[in-house]
Scaffold this active site. Structure first.
Site, PDB file in Angstrom:
ATOM      1  N   ASP A 190     -51.266 -35.628  85.647  1.00 37.83           N
ATOM      2  CA  ASP A 190     -52.216 -36.445  86.397  1.00 37.83           C
ATOM      3  C   ASP A 190     -53.655 -36.207  85.940  1.00 37.83           C
ATOM      4  O   ASP A 190     -53.922 -35.316  85.125  1.00 37.83           O
ATOM      5  CB  ASP A 190     -52.073 -36.177  87.909  1.00 37.83           C
ATOM      6  CG  ASP A 190     -51.999 -34.684  88.251  1.00 37.83           C
ATOM      7  OD1 ASP A 190     -52.338 -33.851  87.391  1.00 37.83           O
ATOM      8  OD2 ASP A 190     -51.604 -34.354  89.372  1.00 37.83           O
ATOM      9  N   ASN A 230     -49.320 -30.197 101.281  1.00 38.61           N
ATOM     10  CA  ASN A 230     -48.648 -31.286 102.006  1.00 38.61           C
ATOM     11  C   ASN A 230     -47.373 -31.739 101.296  1.00 38.61           C
ATOM     12  O   ASN A 230     -46.831 -32.795 101.596  1.00 38.61           O
ATOM     13  CB  ASN A 230     -49.605 -32.472 102.207  1.00 38.61           C
ATOM     14  CG  ASN A 230     -50.039 -33.104 100.887  1.00 38.61           C
ATOM     15  OD1 ASN A 230     -49.594 -32.694  99.818  1.00 38.61           O
ATOM     16  ND2 ASN A 230     -50.906 -34.093 100.957  1.00 38.61           N
ATOM     17  N   HIS A 276     -47.091 -32.489  98.044  1.00 36.56           N
ATOM     18  CA  HIS A 276     -47.225 -33.419  96.918  1.00 36.56           C
ATOM     19  C   HIS A 276     -46.840 -32.761  95.601  1.00 36.56           C
ATOM     20  O   HIS A 276     -46.949 -31.548  95.427  1.00 36.56           O
ATOM     21  CB  HIS A 276     -48.622 -34.066  96.866  1.00 36.56           C
ATOM     22  CG  HIS A 276     -49.738 -33.205  96.398  1.00 36.56           C
ATOM     23  ND1 HIS A 276     -50.838 -32.912  97.171  1.00 36.56           N
ATOM     24  CD2 HIS A 276     -49.971 -32.598  95.205  1.00 36.56           C
ATOM     25  CE1 HIS A 276     -51.682 -32.171  96.482  1.00 36.56           C
ATOM     26  NE2 HIS A 276     -51.186 -31.957  95.293  1.00 36.56           N
ATOM     27  N   GLU A 309     -48.711 -38.358  96.825  1.00 37.63           N
ATOM     28  CA  GLU A 309     -48.951 -37.927  98.199  1.00 37.63           C
ATOM     29  C   GLU A 309     -47.802 -38.338  99.115  1.00 37.63           C
ATOM     30  O   GLU A 309     -46.986 -39.205  98.746  1.00 37.63           O
ATOM     31  CB  GLU A 309     -50.259 -38.553  98.698  1.00 37.63           C
ATOM     32  CG  GLU A 309     -51.487 -38.162  97.898  1.00 37.63           C
ATOM     33  CD  GLU A 309     -51.977 -36.747  98.193  1.00 37.63           C
ATOM     34  OE1 GLU A 309     -51.205 -35.913  98.702  1.00 37.63           O
ATOM     35  OE2 GLU A 309     -53.158 -36.467  97.912  1.00 37.63           O
TER      36      GLU A 309
END
Ligand code: GLP
Length: 256
Positions: free
Chosen positions: A69, A138, A140, A145
């Site tokens: 990414d 979280n 990811h 996400e």
């Protein structure tokens, strides 16, 4: 549940264990393709891979690497762009050939076209042999996400408020953290032949627990990994402490 789980004592041992595993897989291929992650979690893995290279136990002369990414809109050469982080933490430390290291372009005039080109480049390389992953608090993976479809591909995505908050420590202030990114999709990541996820510290325990012990659900992107047949989680005891050994089969503990 297919995922193998290795639990070691601390982040250094996570890096050592993961690097040994990754080097063994890379060694099986004449021109290996490594999938690389940014973030703090894989740093000990890169450090140990570098040590293996220096001691002659890992040959990277024919290794190519694809990053997961990149932020959208950071100036070229920005210290926190993932291109810069990869140059510093991976390419230089492992002495990879820079012409074989690829990072999505977060500054392309046509970002959608750049995403398609990135997918095509991975495909024409023959695909990722071993993908290194961290995990967000979280759940990811890459910058996928919660809520991301498990068949998603490389695309422009929005960063969640929690991820921007987690990553604010790398920037002067929260408002300097980009709001968008380019990320390989979960479907793209799942095409890697092998996946090694590294996590250490208490802050990752809940995400690790959900990834491994909840039914796969887009609420926890890393739970998509349950659908892949060759995944290993390498954890320290803090990141693993919410796991229930009785519910994991097979689960291997290797505490040292
Ligand atoms: C970022 C990266 C992820 C990484 C995550 C966790 O959001 N895009 O690839 O896994 O952070 O980072 P850390 O390892 O620093 O906790």
């Amino acid at each position: 549940m297919n995922i193998s789980v290795l639990v070691t004592g601390n982040a250094l041992q996570v890096g050592e264990t993961a690097a040994n595993l990754i080097a063994a897989h890379l060694g099986l291929r004449p021109s290996p393709i490594l999938g690389i992650a940014t973030g703090s979690s894989p740093l000990t893995t890169y450090a140990h891979l570098a040590q293996l290279r220096r001691s002659g136990h890992l040959d990277v002369s024919r290794t190519s690497a694809f990053a997961l990414d990149e932020y959208v809109g950071l100036a070229a050469g920005h210290r926190q762009s993932y291109r810069s982080v990869v140059d510093r933490e991976v390419t230089t430390r492992l002495a990879l050939d820079p012409t074989r290291v690829f990072v999505p372009d977060g500054n392309a005039d046509n970002l959608d076209a750049a995403c398609l080109d990135y997918e095509a480049a991975i495909r024409s390389s023959g695909g990722i042999d071993v993908q290194i992953l961290g995990i967000g608090t979280n759940g990811h993976i890459g910058f996928n996400e919660p809520g991301t479809a498990f068949n998603s591909r490389t695309r422009v995505a929005e960063l969640s408020a929690s991820t921007r908050g987690d990553n604010a420590c790398y920037f002067p202030s929260l408002s300097d953290v980009p709001t968008r990114c380019v990320t390989q999709g979960i479907g793209t990541i799942l095409e890697a032949r092998r996946i090694v996820l590294v996590a250490s510290g208490e802050a990752k325990a809940r995400a690790v627990e959900q990834a491994l012990q909840s039914a796969p659900d887009t609420a926890c992107p890393a739970s998509a990994l349950q659908g892949h047949s060759r995944v290993t989680f390498v954890l320290d005891t803090a990141a693993a402490h919410l796991l229930n050994p009785a519910t994991l089969a097979p689960m291997q503990h290797s505490s040292r």
